[in-house]
Structures are given as C-alpha cells and as structure tokens.
Scaffold this motif. Structure first.
Motif, short mmCIF file in Angstrom:
data_model
loop_
_atom_site.label_atom_id
_atom_site.label_comp_id
_atom_site.label_asym_id
_atom_site.label_seq_id
_atom_site.Cartn_x
_atom_site.Cartn_y
_atom_site.Cartn_z
N ALA A 129 24.46 -0.42 -32.86
CA ALA A 129 23.95 0.44 -33.45
C ALA A 129 24.03 -0.31 -34.88
O ALA A 129 22.37 -0.09 -35.06
N GLY A 130 24.45 -0.19 -35.62
CA GLY A 130 24.42 -1.22 -36.77
C GLY A 130 23.90 -2.61 -36.79
O GLY A 130 23.08 -2.96 -37.11
N LEU A 131 24.05 -3.03 -35.86
CA LEU A 131 23.28 -4.71 -35.14
C LEU A 131 21.60 -4.32 -35.07
O LEU A 131 20.52 -4.94 -35.90
N VAL A 132 21.55 -3.48 -34.64
CA VAL A 132 19.78 -3.06 -34.16
C VAL A 132 19.80 -2.72 -35.23
O VAL A 132 17.84 -3.26 -35.96
N ALA A 133 20.17 -1.90 -36.57
CA ALA A 133 19.78 -1.60 -37.30
C ALA A 133 18.83 -2.54 -38.44
O ALA A 133 18.65 -2.78 -39.11
N ALA A 134 19.56 -3.31 -38.23
CA ALA A 134 20.29 -4.39 -39.60
C ALA A 134 19.01 -5.48 -39.21
O ALA A 134 17.92 -5.90 -39.81
N VAL A 135 18.83 -5.17 -37.95
CA VAL A 135 17.27 -6.56 -37.71
C VAL A 135 16.30 -5.76 -37.85
O VAL A 135 15.69 -6.40 -37.80
N ALA A 136 15.78 -4.23 -37.45
CA ALA A 136 15.20 -3.82 -37.68
C ALA A 136 14.56 -3.26 -39.12
O ALA A 136 13.33 -3.36 -39.72
N GLU A 137 16.02 -3.66 -40.10
CA GLU A 137 15.12 -3.90 -41.57
C GLU A 137 14.77 -5.08 -41.96
O GLU A 137 14.21 -4.84 -43.24
N VAL A 138 15.69 -6.06 -40.99
CA VAL A 138 14.68 -7.29 -41.87
C VAL A 138 13.36 -7.84 -40.96
O VAL A 138 12.49 -8.21 -41.34
N ARG A 139 12.73 -6.64 -40.04
CA ARG A 139 12.11 -7.63 -39.38
C ARG A 139 10.28 -7.30 -39.92
O ARG A 139 10.47 -6.63 -40.65
N VAL A 140 9.54 -8.01 -39.64
CA VAL A 140 8.85 -8.73 -40.16
C VAL A 140 7.44 -8.89 -39.18
O VAL A 140 7.77 -9.82 -38.47
N GLU A 141 6.17 -8.73 -39.67
CA GLU A 141 5.04 -9.48 -38.25
C GLU A 141 5.19 -10.62 -38.65
O GLU A 141 4.90 -11.37 -39.06
#
Length: 290
Positions: free
Chosen positions: A45-57
């Motif tokens: 869950a922490g890995l998924v959240a980290a990706v979501a935090e930096v994800r840009v278009e």
C-alpha cells in the motif's frame, strides 16, 4: 519536460523514494517516506501511495527497484531479507493497482543500471557494482547489458563460518554480514561504546573501518576473478559515505586476492548518490515505454 516521462521507485529497508524521470534520466518531482515494515500489505500500500503522490499527466510506465530476488519471467518476488515481502506476483499486482505498465528488478541491479548508463560506469562495457546500505547488494554489467540473474552479491561468503547474516538469511560470513551499514553499526558499538553508529565511525575516521574494507576487498577480489570488469563501483548510503576510508584496506586485499593484472582494477565511488536506485528504476520503465 519533453519526451517520455516515467516514475521510478526505489524501495529500501528504511525508505521508499519515488520520482518522475525523463528520457535523459533526469530526476524531477520526488517523495520520500519511511518503509512500512509492519506487514506485506502495508508495504504494498505504501508503494502504491508513493506512485500516486508523484504521478503527473503523461507518465507512461513505472519501474521498481526492490531488495528481493526477482523472477523476471513471472514478475514475482522471491525471498526478501530485509523487508516483509515474499512470493508476491508484484508486477501484475502493481499494474492492476496503478493502471500502467510496470517493470521490476532487484534494487542493486537497477542502481548498477543507472551507474552504467549515466553515472560512474558510463562508457564501460563491463562493470561490477556493490551497494553498501542497510544490506549489501550488487549488480553486474556484461558486454554493455545488465545481468538479470539472482545476482545476490551481498551473500557471497567472505569469512567461512563467520558472523550470522542478517534478516531472513541463514548463512554465515556473508559480505552483507560484514560490510553493511548494520554490520558497521555493530562494529561502532564495539569500538566506541553503546549508542555509536556507522556514522560515528565515518565522522571520526575510525581505524575500525579498515576491518570493513578488508572484508570488502575479499568480496571484490572474488568478483573480479569471476567477471574481470573494467571497473568496480561502490555505492549505497554507507558505501558512499565511507568510501575513502574503506578503499585503502580494500585495495590492498584486492591486489592480494585477484589474479594479475585484475588486482589493479579501478575501484570508484558511485556518481549518482542516493538517486542511483531511483534513476535505475526509471531507466527500467523507460525501456518498457520505448
């Protein structure tokens, strides 16, 4: 940013570092969080959240560097020594959760990929990298290509029947048991007293680091005799910080143990610092997005 954009994620025993990487391997937006160690579910869950935090278009893929054995055929993680992750269909899990193509490899492999591509080993056809951090990892470049086997270089034996290895490893006298930051912490307590750490050994330029360098030299000598690389790169948080203090004793042992003329192989510090794993994970993703 022009061109491809991807996300690289460097998972370590102490932190998750995620960031956006461009087509030239440059790092942009990043986040860093402590590694959730309480359970496998919390870690994922922490890995998924980290990706979501930096994800840009415009992000086209995600690459993960993981301190685990990796089966590239299935995208599954094997045993992990220092994190709560084992036998997980990691690639398919992350693709389902993130909705993007996912590339994975061992964390030290991706650091080696980064140093070979845009760091200290740029231009070399063959290279061995050792990362000295919470544990000890390694990566190998042969004929310009990353070797994708287990490549668990931290678990080569350098002291027969030596101290027990750490985490879930049942071995003794491994490079990880003698040259990791955790091993240096234990050496610091022995040399300086309760509460001392590897940082104190480096700060005081303590002679005890020569012991770590001696073991490191044994490991390098073995790897040089097998692969005959053009250079050896030392990275990881502890390896980078202590490099100048480890090198003299390591070099002495490499010259003793390596077959001539390989004993004079250049041993250099990693150029990318703490970003090596992040950049390497991004380069994995760029290969996938190409």
């Amino acid at each position: 940013m022009d061109g491809n954009r991807v996300i690289g994620v460097d998972l370590g025993g102490t932190k998750i570092l995620a960031g956006v990487i461009d087509a030239e391997g440059h790092v942009h937006e990043t986040v860093e969080h402590p590694t959730p160690m309480e359970s496998e579910e919390a870690l994922l869950a922490g890995l998924v959240a980290a990706v979501a935090e930096v994800r840009v278009e415009g992000v086209r893929a995600v690459g993960f560097g993981i301190p685990s054995q990796i089966d590239q055929r299935t995208g599954t993680t094997g045993r992990s020594v220092n994190i709560p992750l084992a036998n997980v269909a990691f690639r398919s899990f992350m693709e389902e959760r993130i909705g993007l193509p996912v590339a994975i490899d061992n964390d030290a492999n991706v650091a080696a990929l980064a140093e070979s591509g845009v760091g200290a080993g740029h231009g070399a056809k063959s290279m061995v990298m050792l990362t000295l951090g919470t544990g000890v990892g390694g990566g190998i470049v042969i004929d310009g290509r990353l070797y994708r086997g287990w490549a668990e270089l931290g678990h080569i034996v350098v002291d027969e029947d030596g101290p027990p290895c750490q985490g879930n490893c049942t071995g003794r006298g491994h490079l990880e048991a003698l040259c990791s930051g955790i091993a240096a912490d234990a050496l610091a307590v022995e040399a300086l007293g309760p509460g001392a750490t590897a940082h104190d050994l480096v700060e005081k330029r303590h002679e005890a680091l020569a012991i770590v360098g001696h073991h490191l030299g044994n490991g390098i000598g073995t790897l040089v005799n097998i692969f005959n690389p053009e250079l050896v790169v030392i990275g990881g948080g502890f390896g980078t910080a202590a490099f100048e203090l480890l090198l003299p004793s390591a070099r002495e042992i490499v010259r003793r143990e390596a077959l001539w003329p390989a004993g004079d192989v250049p041993i250099v510090v990693a150029a990318l610092g703490n970003d090596a794993g992040l950049i390497g994970a991004g380069l994995l993703a760029l290969e996938l997005a190409a």
